[in-house]
Design a protein around this motif. Structure first.
Motif, PDB file in Angstrom:
ATOM      1  N   LYS B 275       0.829  -1.203   0.000  1.00 22.92           N
ATOM      2  CA  LYS B 275       0.000   0.000   0.000  1.00 22.92           C
ATOM      3  C   LYS B 275       0.869   1.262   0.000  1.00 22.92           C
ATOM      4  CE  LYS B 275      -3.891   1.594   2.821  1.00 22.92           C
ATOM      5  NZ  LYS B 275      -3.500   2.085   4.148  1.00 22.92           N
ATOM      6  N   GLY B 276       2.024   1.170   0.658  1.00 21.30           N
ATOM      7  CA  GLY B 276       2.923   2.318   0.755  1.00 21.30           C
ATOM      8  C   GLY B 276       3.363   2.861  -0.598  1.00 21.30           C
ATOM      9  N   GLN B 277       3.454   1.972  -1.602  1.00 21.18           N
ATOM     10  CA  GLN B 277       3.851   2.429  -2.933  1.00 21.18           C
ATOM     11  C   GLN B 277       2.785   3.342  -3.539  1.00 21.18           C
ATOM     12  OE1 GLN B 277       6.866   1.559  -4.772  1.00 21.18           O
ATOM     13  NE2 GLN B 277       7.394   1.222  -2.643  1.00 21.18           N
ATOM     14  N   GLU B 279       0.668   5.080  -1.761  1.00 18.48           N
ATOM     15  CA  GLU B 279       0.631   6.303  -0.962  1.00 18.48           C
ATOM     16  C   GLU B 279       1.775   7.239  -1.322  1.00 18.48           C
ATOM     17  OE1 GLU B 279       0.568   4.944   3.063  1.00 18.48           O
ATOM     18  OE2 GLU B 279      -1.590   4.571   3.020  1.00 18.48           O
ATOM     19  N   ALA B 280       2.968   6.670  -1.526  1.00 21.87           N
ATOM     20  CA  ALA B 280       4.103   7.509  -1.893  1.00 21.87           C
ATOM     21  C   ALA B 280       3.845   8.204  -3.225  1.00 21.87           C
ATOM     22  CB  ALA B 280       5.374   6.667  -1.969  1.00 21.87           C
ATOM     23  N   ALA B 281       3.276   7.447  -4.170  1.00 18.57           N
ATOM     24  CA  ALA B 281       2.967   8.043  -5.471  1.00 18.57           C
ATOM     25  C   ALA B 281       1.902   9.131  -5.326  1.00 18.57           C
ATOM     26  CB  ALA B 281       2.499   6.966  -6.448  1.00 18.57           C
ATOM     27  N   ASP B 282       0.897   8.861  -4.499  1.00 18.84           N
ATOM     28  CA  ASP B 282      -0.147   9.868  -4.265  1.00 18.84           C
ATOM     29  C   ASP B 282       0.441  11.121  -3.626  1.00 18.84           C
ATOM     30  OD1 ASP B 282      -2.223   8.450  -5.326  1.00 18.84           O
ATOM     31  OD2 ASP B 282      -2.829   7.541  -3.423  1.00 18.84           O
ATOM     32  N   ALA B 283       1.288  10.907  -2.624  1.00 13.73           N
ATOM     33  CA  ALA B 283       1.850  12.049  -1.905  1.00 13.73           C
ATOM     34  C   ALA B 283       2.699  12.912  -2.834  1.00 13.73           C
ATOM     35  CB  ALA B 283       2.690  11.565  -0.724  1.00 13.73           C
TER      36      ALA B 283
END
Lengths: 247, 382
Positions: B275-277, B279-283
């Motif tokens: 999921k972190g991938q 989120e990082a892309a979203d951020a």
């Protein structure tokens, strides 16, 4: 909206199904202010910080970042995310890209910058976080502390006005915490607006302009580090400080 | 594995041999004498326990009884260039039938005198596939080269220009059909499957249910009936006077069927991305398509190279089912070759040969996928 506030939360509420994660959280952060958010696990501090760049959607209340209110409007979300950098507990670097590619990807695709131009800027940031020699390695080849410093540099390459840190040192081995905190302190000294969820009380004491203590989804107490550490108002805060400062 | 361990299964035996050949194959005898390598290795790995000794002897016995007759039939007693009468007299395989019938097996009902054209088309096609597999050639000009080769193939196969006689595609058959159907079906199905897999994860209910519906429908129906539907039912839905070529209909059926299976393989990869991938892309304010094409798919697809290639191989072999809608693929052409009364008894040889052809292509794909996997996952190495 108050004078030169860059982040304003007004009575923000959020539920995960029936679990009430944020209860009427109100908060104003001024330009250049460094805010440390602490509290026991499950207190909603990560949820709050993740609402600021809409990784989580709040359900009631208002969040205004740099004059733009966060709503379902994709344009508003995009605009805010371009101004807000984020550093995660687990780094979340892109493992299939080199360090340099991790840094340049978003500026190239989102900001439309020329590759040569952003690569130069990226190398500048890598020098600042003291790992220019790792530029062409993959994240998996770096230590945790190095990866987190890359993550900070990656966020900075987007030239954000605000930086959010979600427990940036919690996943690190103890000997690597300092190298990441040093980079964060430098960033603070340069005047970056920072919101930082952390348990590093030494960092909070020396860097923070204000400390926010959260529990059960609400802000229990906020104030200057001096007041927070020397003279906490609520019993809940005293209890928490007693637990984490004991050792 | 240390050298005094006792592997009980053949798998452990093989593993010990592969991983540490130096340790397993050298036995230090008391007094610093080193035994002969193969002998020491066999003693250590094949005869180290009673069970292993029995298994080793059993395997040797099976090989002793199976291999010599096979070699006798395949090679020693085989007739390579004889007549059908010589074949009947011989005890071994009759490879003459391949020599005599190879044109029919490879090119089916394509006019005999023009068969250099499908041969050239296939050679071009295979050469181009080989070139496309080499990393150094992954450049923009490759797309141009493909366009040229496809046009050249079309000209060769259909003719009608440059003084080539026109050959309608219901005369095509054999290897060109198998190769073109499978390669085109795979090429078209792959991007479609990615869209289906993404659609299945979409937050929009209409798109999601459409993709789920399609995938479940295709997976729930045998390929044979999909081909039948494409071939027989599909034209019924078309307006009067509009016809779509039989080959194209089979290709569509095969593509949709393969895409449904591939989509599930791709979905497996998508679900394995932390999921972190996202989120990082979203951020970083990446858009949905930027996030998907730059961050998620490059990682997800690398993870599922083995099941994807599995599906490619399966699709390649499935082309032999197009015979039921009246297309002459390699296997059908081979079957036709066995109907000649003079050579009728030697159908086994023809099927062995056809099997070998399929195996060569499938094995190439399999080997290529192993290389691709190693190359694609370089970044995981420390």
């Amino acid at each position: 909206m108050s004078e030169n506030a860059v982040i304003e939360l007004r009575k923000v509420g959020k539920w995960y199904n029936s679990y009430h994660a944020l209860r009427d959280v109100s908060l104003t952060i001024r330009k250049g202010e460094k805010v440390v958010v602490c509290g026991p696990s499950g207190s909603g501090k990560s949820t709050m910080i993740r609402c600021i760049n809409r990784l989580e959607a709040h359900q009631t209340g208002h969040i205004i970042v740099n004059g733009t209110e966060l709503t379902d409007d994709v344009k508003a979300i995009e605009k805010i995310r371009k101004q807000v950098g984020m550093v995660f507990q687990n780094f979340n670097l892109f493992p299939h890209l080199t360090v340099l590619q991790n840094l340049t990807l978003a500026p190239i695709w989102v900001r439309g910058m020329a590759k040569s131009e952003i690569e130069e800027i990226a190398m500048m940031y890598l020098r600042r976080v003291r790992i220019p020699d790792q530029a062409h390695k993959f994240p998996g080849q770096l230590s945790g502390g190095q990866q987190q410093r890359v993550a900070i540099a990656r966020a900075l390459c987007m030239r954000p006005e605000i930086m959010l840190f979600d427990e940036p040192t919690s996943a690190l081995d103890p000997e690597m915490v300092k190298e990441v905190l040093d980079v964060m302190i430098e960033l603070a000294d340069e005047g970056m607006t920072m919101v930082c969820v952390t348990h590093e009380m030494g960092f909070a004491r020396s860097v923070a302009d204000s400390i926010i203590f959260m529990a059960e989804g609400t802000i229990i107490e906020s104030g200057s580090p001096a007041q927070f550490f020397e003279n906490p108002k609520s019993e809940r805060t005293r209890q928490f400080l007693g637990q984490i400062l004991e050792h | 594995m240390s050298k005094d361990s006792t592997p009980h299964s053949t798998a452990a035996l093989a593993a010990s041999f592969e991983e540490e050949p130096s340790q397993a194959s050298v036995t230090s005898l008391p007094g610093g004498v080193t035994a002969l390598k193969p002998f020491g290795w066999a003693k250590n790995n094949l005869f180290n326990t009673k069970l292993n000794t029995v298994l080793t002897l059993l395997c040797c016995a099976i090989l002793w009884f199976a291999v010599p007759p096979m070699v006798n039939w395949l090679v020693v007693n085989a007739v390579w260039l004889g007549t059908s009468d010589e074949c009947r007299a011989a005890a071994g395989a009759c490879w003459s039938i391949i020599v005599v019938k190879h044109r029919l097996i490879f090119f089916g009902t394509y006019p005999f005198d023009e068969q250099w054209r499908p041969f050239l088309a296939c050679a071009l096609f295979v050469a181009m596939l080989g070139v496309s597999g080499v990393r150094a050639f992954w450049r923009p000009w490759l797309a141009g080269a493909w366009a040229l080769v496809l046009v050249a193939m079309g000209v060769l196969m259909w003719g009608g220009v440059f003084g080539l006689t026109h050959v309608p595609n219901d005369k095509w058959g054999g290897l060109p059909i198998t190769l073109m159907l499978s390669v085109f079906a795979i090429t078209l199905a792959f991007p479609l499957s990615i869209l289906l897999a993404l659609g299945r994860q979409s937050s929009l209910p209409a798109i999601r249910s459409l993709c789920v519906g399609f995938i479940e429908l295709m997976r729930g129906v045998p390929l044979v009936s999909v081909l039948f539907m494409a071939s027989v039912m599909f034209p019924l839905f078309l307006p009067e006077g509009v016809t779509i070529d039989k080959l194209l209909r089979a290709l569509a059926g095969l593509t949709l069927f393969t895409a449904a299976y591939l989509a599930e393989a791709v979905r497996g990869g998508l679900q394995a991305i932390p999921k972190g991938q996202y989120e990082a892309a979203d951020a970083l304010s990446l858009s949905y398509w930027q996030k998907t094409t730059l961050i998620i798919l490059p990682q997800a697809l690398r993870m599922v190279i083995p099941p994807i290639v599995n599906q490619f191989i399966s699709c390649f072999k499935d082309t032999s089912l197009v015979t039921i809608v009246g297309l002459y693929d390699l296997l059908t052409a081979a079957t036709v070759a066995t109907t000649d009364p003079e050579w009728r008894p030697f159908f086994a040889e023809v099927y062995v040969f056809a099997g070998l052809m399929f195996w060569i292509f499938c094995f190439s794909m399999s080997r290529y996928s192993q290389w691709l996997e190693r190359m694609a996952n370089r970044y995981n190495r420390r």
